[in-house]
Write a protein that holds these residues in place. Structure first.
Motif, mmCIF file in Angstrom:
data_model
loop_
_atom_site.group_PDB
_atom_site.id
_atom_site.type_symbol
_atom_site.label_atom_id
_atom_site.label_comp_id
_atom_site.label_asym_id
_atom_site.label_seq_id
_atom_site.Cartn_x
_atom_site.Cartn_y
_atom_site.Cartn_z
ATOM 1 N N THR A 10 0.808 -1.231 0.000
ATOM 2 C CA THR A 10 0.000 0.000 0.000
ATOM 3 C C THR A 10 0.839 1.277 0.000
ATOM 4 O O THR A 10 0.335 2.350 -0.288
ATOM 5 C CB THR A 10 -0.941 0.047 1.226
ATOM 6 N N THR A 11 2.109 1.158 0.391
ATOM 7 C CA THR A 11 2.895 2.390 0.545
ATOM 8 C C THR A 11 4.161 2.427 -0.298
ATOM 9 O O THR A 11 4.772 3.474 -0.442
ATOM 10 C CB THR A 11 3.335 2.549 2.019
ATOM 11 N N ARG A 12 4.616 1.274 -0.768
ATOM 12 C CA ARG A 12 5.901 1.163 -1.487
ATOM 13 C C ARG A 12 7.077 1.489 -0.590
ATOM 14 O O ARG A 12 8.122 1.932 -1.062
ATOM 15 C CB ARG A 12 5.932 2.042 -2.746
ATOM 16 N N ILE B 217 3.711 8.048 13.387
ATOM 17 C CA ILE B 217 4.899 8.853 13.711
ATOM 18 C C ILE B 217 6.020 8.720 12.683
ATOM 19 O O ILE B 217 6.880 9.595 12.611
ATOM 20 C CB ILE B 217 5.433 8.564 15.135
ATOM 21 N N ALA B 218 5.985 7.656 11.895
ATOM 22 C CA ALA B 218 7.107 7.469 10.964
ATOM 23 C C ALA B 218 6.748 7.817 9.519
ATOM 24 O O ALA B 218 7.627 8.187 8.741
ATOM 25 C CB ALA B 218 7.597 6.022 11.029
ATOM 26 N N ILE B 219 5.489 7.694 9.157
ATOM 27 C CA ILE B 219 5.109 7.869 7.753
ATOM 28 C C ILE B 219 4.211 9.090 7.546
ATOM 29 O O ILE B 219 4.457 9.917 6.661
ATOM 30 C CB ILE B 219 4.390 6.600 7.233
ATOM 31 N N LEU B 220 3.174 9.204 8.384
ATOM 32 C CA LEU B 220 2.191 10.280 8.193
ATOM 33 C C LEU B 220 2.832 11.672 8.152
ATOM 34 O O LEU B 220 2.508 12.470 7.270
ATOM 35 C CB LEU B 220 1.122 10.192 9.293
ATOM 36 N N PRO B 221 3.750 11.977 9.070
ATOM 37 C CA PRO B 221 4.328 13.332 9.044
ATOM 38 C C PRO B 221 5.110 13.637 7.774
ATOM 39 O O PRO B 221 5.365 14.806 7.472
ATOM 40 C CB PRO B 221 5.267 13.341 10.261
ATOM 41 N N LEU B 222 5.494 12.598 7.048
ATOM 42 C CA LEU B 222 6.261 12.845 5.817
ATOM 43 C C LEU B 222 5.363 13.374 4.702
ATOM 44 O O LEU B 222 5.843 13.856 3.677
ATOM 45 C CB LEU B 222 6.957 11.559 5.346
ATOM 46 N N GLY B 223 4.049 13.264 4.897
ATOM 47 C CA GLY B 223 3.101 13.777 3.913
ATOM 48 C C GLY B 223 3.149 12.975 2.618
ATOM 49 O O GLY B 223 3.532 11.807 2.603
ATOM 50 N N GLN B 224 2.752 13.616 1.539
ATOM 51 C CA GLN B 224 2.808 12.960 0.230
ATOM 52 C C GLN B 224 4.254 12.923 -0.234
ATOM 53 O O GLN B 224 4.928 13.949 -0.262
ATOM 54 C CB GLN B 224 1.985 13.756 -0.777
ATOM 55 N N PHE B 225 4.736 11.743 -0.530
ATOM 56 C CA PHE B 225 6.126 11.678 -0.994
ATOM 57 C C PHE B 225 6.302 10.468 -1.902
ATOM 58 O O PHE B 225 5.517 9.522 -1.874
ATOM 59 C CB PHE B 225 7.100 11.614 0.185
ATOM 60 N N PRO C 137 8.378 7.349 -2.429
ATOM 61 C CA PRO C 137 9.311 6.528 -1.653
ATOM 62 C C PRO C 137 10.634 6.279 -2.382
ATOM 63 O O PRO C 137 11.646 5.978 -1.759
ATOM 64 C CB PRO C 137 8.556 5.216 -1.450
ATOM 65 N N ALA C 138 10.594 6.406 -3.693
ATOM 66 C CA ALA C 138 11.815 6.126 -4.451
ATOM 67 C C ALA C 138 12.842 7.250 -4.321
ATOM 68 O O ALA C 138 14.037 7.015 -4.381
ATOM 69 C CB ALA C 138 11.469 5.919 -5.921
ATOM 70 N N THR C 139 12.348 8.473 -4.139
ATOM 71 C CA THR C 139 13.288 9.588 -4.086
ATOM 72 C C THR C 139 13.430 10.172 -2.684
ATOM 73 O O THR C 139 14.493 10.636 -2.294
ATOM 74 C CB THR C 139 12.838 10.720 -5.033
ATOM 75 N N ASN C 140 12.340 10.137 -1.910
ATOM 76 C CA ASN C 140 12.421 10.632 -0.535
ATOM 77 C C ASN C 140 12.607 9.434 0.388
ATOM 78 O O ASN C 140 11.681 8.660 0.617
ATOM 79 C CB ASN C 140 11.127 11.368 -0.188
ATOM 80 N N PHE D 217 -7.433 -2.207 -0.448
ATOM 81 C CA PHE D 217 -5.981 -2.354 -0.286
ATOM 82 C C PHE D 217 -5.312 -2.447 -1.661
ATOM 83 O O PHE D 217 -4.304 -1.808 -1.932
ATOM 84 C CB PHE D 217 -5.653 -3.634 0.516
ATOM 85 N N ARG D 218 -5.910 -3.277 -2.496
ATOM 86 C CA ARG D 218 -5.297 -3.489 -3.823
ATOM 87 C C ARG D 218 -5.381 -2.232 -4.677
ATOM 88 O O ARG D 218 -4.469 -1.916 -5.437
ATOM 89 C CB ARG D 218 -5.972 -4.671 -4.520
ATOM 90 N N ALA D 219 -6.499 -1.517 -4.523
ATOM 91 C CA ALA D 219 -6.668 -0.287 -5.308
ATOM 92 C C ALA D 219 -5.608 0.740 -4.933
ATOM 93 O O ALA D 219 -4.993 1.377 -5.794
ATOM 94 C CB ALA D 219 -8.063 0.288 -5.065
ATOM 95 N N VAL D 220 -5.368 0.866 -3.613
ATOM 96 C CA VAL D 220 -4.340 1.817 -3.152
ATOM 97 C C VAL D 220 -2.964 1.364 -3.637
ATOM 98 O O VAL D 220 -2.130 2.187 -4.038
ATOM 99 C CB VAL D 220 -4.381 1.966 -1.612
ATOM 100 N N ALA D 221 -2.737 0.049 -3.603
ATOM 101 C CA ALA D 221 -1.456 -0.474 -4.072
ATOM 102 C C ALA D 221 -1.256 -0.165 -5.554
ATOM 103 O O ALA D 221 -0.157 0.167 -6.001
ATOM 104 C CB ALA D 221 -1.391 -1.982 -3.839
ATOM 105 N N GLU D 222 -2.338 -0.243 -6.290
ATOM 106 C CA GLU D 222 -2.268 -0.039 -7.748
ATOM 107 C C GLU D 222 -2.026 1.429 -8.087
ATOM 108 O O GLU D 222 -1.126 1.752 -8.867
ATOM 109 C CB GLU D 222 -3.589 -0.523 -8.362
#
Lengths: 501, 301
Positions: free
Chosen positions: B31-33, B82-90, B92-95, B176-181
């Motif tokens: 869901t998040t990569r 605490i680990a993902i949400l504060p990072l906002g939209q990002f 994962p490959a570059t941030n 879940f799958r839709a978000v993953a896609e």
């Protein structure tokens, strides 16, 4: 043993915190990354790696503060804070006791806390700060981290240093065994190589086994196996199988199958308590749990007598984890100073008197380390001439403070002797039925009555050596019946025919 | 015959452990990569929480296990918060801040457990004994197979089937799958992406708790194992193909088999086990970075 001492002893045995030996094993491993990084940093920035300590440590006397100070580098916060608390209790007690009895040469004593957490680089930094502080007369390393990295600075500054928990001796890094090592380091920790030696002697001379198998943590490879094989050869033991396992291995089936094929009579296990418990459960699954010595020697079945690592089999924790699969008679090595319940040991009473608390064990090392340094300053008549302080430690003769006596010389920088060692065996609160029978120690019929199982002192194996060094303490053990004792022979000696141990 | 039997049993047991951890990685990755490097710690935290309620608070094992699952799911959500949400939209490959934040959660979890529970190794009673009264070890051609190990293997298979059904047969699974896609498209379709992502962390936490109670009677619970367990589970996930359920199963059991085979055919192999595993990891990354079942990323132009 009075009620308070018994209470202290029980608290120590039932302490739910991580044991310090277990922690130090972990810490040493966890510190590998930090030490590697430090080594690389030292290679990259050699100028930063060496501090500018004076060649000879004639340092300025304290201005306006006449207290004699000792610096203590330890793990006072973070994951190892419980060891820091043990250190703090031991040293606070020593400080109060010494000040209550007049201080040192009329001066009050005190200490500075150098909190290194679990960081090797920070431990070294704290050491450097103390070494350069003109008010500090000596330094105690109450953590294994940082002492190796500080060796060159200790040598250059000739800083009186005590290693309370790290074993430099076994790997030949303590003076004078290593002539290049700093002459000013002294060690209180019992050497690991000695514990292997006494287990080998017990295996051969007391139990009469000839074939042993070894199962040890892969991280220990190298010097460890060499030391074990050396001890085995010394006592005529044939190492018929050697197996290793990874930390926290889920499966040990293949190793145990091969050990079964070797039909070893004794199996030495060197690992942490959870690995040890996993091995013991694996042996139970194979129907190979230890029963007694005659069965272990019987070639028609495999029920090896388990022995080994004080940090694995000497701790209560492995038996907690193994449950019913933990078998009476499983043996390890320890030292006499660990028997805090003995009336001769004064530290527990002082802690109660000065701090109003009970110890959890291990406080004797920091307390005796502290006493050694301040006593040396008193004998040397100076806190600032480090040569004289080091000489005073070497020539101080037999000393005794919190418990066991100790003795450093110019040719011996180890506080303890091999005669200090004892064997401990795992016991449940009721003796196994054997012929001849054995008798659990007095502590089991008093305070330990409520404790279902525990490692306990096995009196016989090193008795003569213990007697040689501490006749009064052994007399108390024998007279009052502390520790597990076997039936006496007609001549009064303790029988080796104990079936279980 | 004993050797082969032992090899099969050891492979199944080790493989089940690794597959369970790999599964936890996959749930979050899909869901998040991102890779949740706190997953190994979550297994151990869940084990300690269950132990605390069962042994320290005296709760029955069933309630302790259930509460352990719930609390571990909450731990998963806290990690996300605490680990993902504060990072906002990002991207994962570059941030790559998530590497540090998830790993920090590992350290925080360890510190908190040490402060409030214990860091000493603990164990839990086997569920097989508590629920079914099974205590007898079966010898299969001379190789012991105890009920706790049997429960671990069977439990792992049941979890995998259940999660596969959740993903393929339920609306939640479709979300879940839709978000993953495609997160953006899923969001436009009215799916609360944050909720789904938090759900995947919760599910990973719950899976970790089940894994912990199955594993604890065999190996115990301790933080020394958390890092190693996390890394080896991660390698199993990569080997099978990140994001693929089948990949987690195949990766886990393949690694389990390789480990057991090494120990069986080469007694000295235990010293070099890590060398072989990490060597394999590098080889997979070099020659088949998507693993056995991962799909290569296709960039539409």
């Amino acid at each position: 043993m009075n009620d308070r001492q018994l209470y202290d002893f029980l608290l120590r045995q039932k302490n739910p915190d991580v044991s310090r030996r277990y922690f130090f094993k972990w810490l040493t491993k966890a510190g590998v990354g930090g030490m590697s990084a430090l080594t690389l940093a030292n290679m990259a920035f050699p100028g930063c790696a060496q501090s500018n300590l004076p060649e000879v440590g004639l340092i300025k006397p304290p201005a306006g503060n006449d207290e004699l100070l000792i610096g203590v580098v330890g793990a006072f916060t973070g994951i190892g804070a419980f060891v820091g608390r043990i250190t703090e209790r031991g040293i606070d007690t020593a400080v109060r006791r010494i000040n209550a009895t007049g201080g040192v040469g009329g001066r009050k004593v005190n200490w500075l806390k150098g909190d290194a957490g679990t960081d090797t680089a920070l431990a070294r930094q704290k050491f450097t700060e103390f070494a350069q502080d003109p008010r500090v007369a000596g330094i105690i390393f109450a953590t294994p981290l940082g002492i190796n990295e500080s060796r060159q600075d200790i040598k250059r500054g000739n800083v009186p240093t005590i290693s309370t928990f790290a074993d430099l001796f076994s790997s030949g890094r303590l003076f004078p065994e290593d002539p290049d090592a700093p002459r000013s380091i002294f060690q209180f920790a019992i050497p690991g190589s000695w514990t292997i030696d006494i287990i080998a002697r017990y295996t051969r001379e007391d139990r009469g086994y000839s074939k042993i198998g070894i199962l040890y943590l892969a991280l220990l490879a190298g010097d460890f196996e060499k030391t074990v094989r050396g001890a085995a050869a010394k006592y005529g033991l044939d190492v018929v199988a050697t197996e290793v396992f990874q930390l926290n291995a889920t499966e040990l089936g293949p190793q145990l199958q091969r050990l079964r094929s070797s039909n070893c009579e004794a199996l030495w296990i060197y690992g942490l308590p959870n690995d040890t418990a996993n091995i013991v459960k694996g042996l139970a699954g194979l129907g190979a749990s230890y029963i007694d010595t005659p069965t272990a020697k019987d070639p028609s079945s495999w029920h090896p007598h388990l022995m080994g690592d004080p940090a694995g089999l000497g701790e209560r924790q492995w038996a907690v984890l193994a449950g019913e699969d933990a078998k009476v008679g499983t043996a390890s090595a320890y030292h006499l100073g660990g028997l805090l319940y003995l009336p001769e040991f004064k530290l527990a009473g002082w802690m109660q008197e000065y701090l109003g608390i009970s110890g959890t064990g291990g406080e004797d090392g920091p307390a005796d380390s502290y006493y050694t340094l301040v006593k040396a300053v008193e004998d040397a008549g100076t806190a600032t001439d480090r040569d004289k302080v080091v000489n005073a430690i070497e020539t101080g003769g037999e000393r005794s403070f919190s418990g066991l006596g100790f003795n450093f010389t110019a040719q011996r920088h180890l506080a303890r002797s091999q005669d200090d060692q004892v064997m401990v065996t795992f016991e449940r609160n009721t003796p196994e039925k054997t012929d001849p029978p054995y008798q659990l120690g007095k502590e089991w019929s008093q305070g330990l009555a409520g404790v279902p199982f525990n490692p306990t002192h096995l009196v016989r194996p090193n008795l003569e050596a213990n007697k040689r060094r501490y006749p009064e303490i052994v007399a108390t053990i024998l007279k009052d019946g502390y520790g597990t004792q076997c039936t006496k022979e007609p001549d009064g000696t303790l029988s080796k025919r104990c079936k279980v141990h | 015959m004993t050797t082969i039997s032992q090899l099969i049993i050891s492979s199944l047991v080790t493989g089940s452990v690794l597959a369970l951890v790999a599964f936890g990685y996959n749930l979050v990755y899909s869901t998040t990569r991102i890779i949740n490097f706190a997953q190994g710690a979550t297994v151990v935290v869940a084990g300690y929480l269950t132990w605390y309620m069962n042994v320290k608070q005296g709760w029955p094992i069933l309630w302790s296990v259930l509460m352990g699952i719930v609390l571990s799911a909450l731990v998963g959500i806290v990690v996300w918060a605490i680990a993902i949400l504060p990072l906002g939209q990002f991207d994962p490959a570059t941030n790559i801040g998530w590497i540090l934040t998830t790993f920090s959660c590992f350290i925080i979890a360890q510190t908190l457990v040490g402060r409030f529970i214990t860091l000493e190794a603990q164990t839990l009673p086997p569920l097989s004994e508590n629920f079914l009264g099974l205590t007898k070890t079966t010898q299969i051609f001379g190789a012991p197979f105890d009920p706790a190990r049997a429960f671990l293997v069977i439990g792992t298979i049941i979890i995998m089937i259940a999660l596969e059904l959740l993903y393929s047969k339920t609306i939640t699974g479709r979300a879940f799958r839709a978000v993953a896609e495609d997160r953006m498209a899923a969001s436009l379709m009215g799916i609360n992406v944050n909720m789904v992502v938090a759900g995947s962390f919760a599910l990973a936490g719950a899976t970790a708790a089940i894994g912990a109670v199955l594993l604890a009677p065999i190996q115990g619970i301790n933080f020394i194992s958390a890092l190693l367990l996390g890394i080896q589970g991660f390698i199993a996930a990569v080997l099978g193909g990140l994001g693929s359920t089948k990949g987690a199963i195949v990766g886990g059991y393949l690694m389990g088999f390789l480990k057991a085979l090494l120990l069986t055919i080469a007694p000295e192999a235990a010293s070099y086990e890590q060398l072989v595993i990490f060597g394999l990891f590098i080889a997979v990354l070099l020659f088949r970075p998507t693993g056995f079942f991962g799909e290569p990323a296709v960039e539409k132009v």
